[in-house]
Design a protein around this motif. Structure first.
Motif, PDB file in Angstrom:
ATOM      1  N   LYS A 112       0.829  -1.204   0.000  1.00 49.08           N
ATOM      2  CA  LYS A 112       0.000   0.000   0.000  1.00 49.08           C
ATOM      3  C   LYS A 112       0.861   1.251   0.000  1.00 49.08           C
ATOM      4  CE  LYS A 112      -3.798   2.166   2.527  1.00 49.08           C
ATOM      5  NZ  LYS A 112      -4.701   2.062   3.721  1.00 49.08           N
ATOM      6  N   GLU A 113       1.937   1.234   0.784  1.00 46.36           N
ATOM      7  CA  GLU A 113       2.833   2.389   0.855  1.00 46.36           C
ATOM      8  C   GLU A 113       3.580   2.581  -0.458  1.00 46.36           C
ATOM      9  OE1 GLU A 113       4.731   5.694   2.487  1.00 46.36           O
ATOM     10  OE2 GLU A 113       3.005   4.521   3.205  1.00 46.36           O
ATOM     11  N   TYR A 114       3.966   1.482  -1.079  1.00 51.01           N
ATOM     12  CA  TYR A 114       4.739   1.554  -2.334  1.00 51.01           C
ATOM     13  C   TYR A 114       3.912   2.137  -3.469  1.00 51.01           C
ATOM     14  CZ  TYR A 114       7.697   0.016  -6.217  1.00 51.01           C
ATOM     15  OH  TYR A 114       8.482  -0.026  -7.339  1.00 51.01           O
ATOM     16  N   TRP A 115       2.601   1.807  -3.520  1.00 48.78           N
ATOM     17  CA  TRP A 115       1.747   2.228  -4.641  1.00 48.78           C
ATOM     18  C   TRP A 115       0.865   3.444  -4.302  1.00 48.78           C
ATOM     19  CZ3 TRP A 115       2.519   0.272  -9.333  1.00 48.78           C
ATOM     20  CH2 TRP A 115       3.164  -0.956  -9.446  1.00 48.78           C
ATOM     21  N   LYS A 116       1.127   4.122  -3.196  1.00 47.98           N
ATOM     22  CA  LYS A 116       0.204   5.189  -2.781  1.00 47.98           C
ATOM     23  C   LYS A 116       0.222   6.402  -3.719  1.00 47.98           C
ATOM     24  CE  LYS A 116       3.368   7.512   0.406  1.00 47.98           C
ATOM     25  NZ  LYS A 116       3.545   7.974   1.801  1.00 47.98           N
ATOM     26  N   ASP A 117       1.382   6.664  -4.364  1.00 45.78           N
ATOM     27  CA  ASP A 117       1.488   7.835  -5.247  1.00 45.78           C
ATOM     28  C   ASP A 117       1.253   7.486  -6.720  1.00 45.78           C
ATOM     29  OD1 ASP A 117       2.104   9.501  -3.114  1.00 45.78           O
ATOM     30  OD2 ASP A 117       4.232   8.958  -3.213  1.00 45.78           O
ATOM     31  N   ILE A 118       0.937   6.259  -6.994  1.00 42.73           N
ATOM     32  CA  ILE A 118       0.710   5.823  -8.377  1.00 42.73           C
ATOM     33  C   ILE A 118      -0.783   5.607  -8.579  1.00 42.73           C
ATOM     34  CG2 ILE A 118       1.204   4.049 -10.083  1.00 42.73           C
ATOM     35  CD1 ILE A 118       3.824   3.535  -8.649  1.00 42.73           C
ATOM     36  N   LYS A 119      -1.317   6.249  -9.610  1.00 39.50           N
ATOM     37  CA  LYS A 119      -2.750   6.148  -9.868  1.00 39.50           C
ATOM     38  C   LYS A 119      -2.980   5.561 -11.252  1.00 39.50           C
ATOM     39  CE  LYS A 119      -3.987  10.002  -6.883  1.00 39.50           C
ATOM     40  NZ  LYS A 119      -4.691  11.281  -6.738  1.00 39.50           N
TER      41      LYS A 119
END
Length: 250
Positions: free
Chosen positions: A243-250
């Motif tokens: 979740k932390e790794y993909w939080k800035d990727i949309k």
């Protein structure tokens, strides 16, 4: 010789009777004595005295009893009745050739008997079978068994148990048929043990057989719990990391 013959017939009843008993007779629950070291020691002594004359436990050595808190001296004095060594495999006293002459084939190995019969009741079946004998003069050897009718082996523990008679009640069914129900047992002649002592001894023998099949069962189960807890914690950690790794990727 009589002890050899009686003990030798035990496994034939355990092996061939498992299928007959499944679903045909209600099984009693064998007490869980897996953590009672003294009970396992007493069960091991019963096994050596009443089974090992004709049956092998050839996948284990006598030194395995050390895991039950016994010293080599105690093992030699209480479990070894020949000139064997503590490091020897637990072989039957009777030779396979003599067993074949007496019974037509050698008595089976009992090391894994509870695990191999798990699908037919396992420890519950063996516990029930050894406590379900009764006097029956219509059988050649003089005894029968409710868990395995017309069993080919006499009661191997009759000296300890004595002779009993089942109390059977015929119950009428709604459809007009009738069912025979076991209501209890009546002691005909006493054995060297009281009924309560005998049931306890059989439970200890069965517990020992279950331990013999997998001596490290308790450790395996404890390790399994630890592994499951670790995987559960790792799953939460991996989920949060993802979740932390993909939080800035949309």
């Amino acid at each position: 010789m009589k002890k050899w013959i009686v003990a030798g017939l035990l496994a034939f009843g355990l092996v061939s009777g498992a299928v007959a008993a499944k679903g045909a007779f209600p099984l009693d629950r064998a007490p869980d004595l897996s953590n009672d070291v003294e009970a396992l020691q007493r069960g091991g002594k019963l096994f050596v005295n009443y089974c090992l004359s004709c049956h092998s436990a050839s996948f284990e050595r006598y030194k395995r009893f050390k895991e039950l808190g016994l010293t080599e001296r105690q093992i030699r004095e209480n479990f070894l009745f020949t000139d064997g060594r503590v490091g020897d495999l637990m072989q039957a006293a009777i030779s396979p050739a003599d067993a074949k002459v007496f019974w037509g084939k050698a008595a089976p190995d009992l090391t894994m008997i509870t695990r191999s019969r798990a699908g037919s009741g396992g420890t519950d079946y063996i516990f029930t079978l050894l406590r379900s004998y009764y006097r029956d003069d219509m059988i050649a050897h003089g005894s029968n068994n409710l868990a395995f009718p017309t069993i080919a082996m006499p009661n191997p523990l009759w000296y300890l148990q004595g002779e009993r008679r089942p109390i059977i009640e015929t119950v009428a069914n709604a459809d007009g048929s009738s069912t025979q129900v076991l209501r209890g047992w009546e002691q005909v002649t006493p054995g060297t043990m009281s009924p309560e002592e005998f049931d306890r001894s059989v439970a200890e023998l069965v517990a020992f057989l279950d331990w013999l099949a997998e001596p490290h069962q308790d450790q395996r189960q404890q390790l399994g719990i630890f592994v499951l807890l670790f995987l559960a914690g790792f799953t939460v950690l991996a989920w949060k990391l993802n979740k932390e790794y993909w939080k800035d990727i949309k």
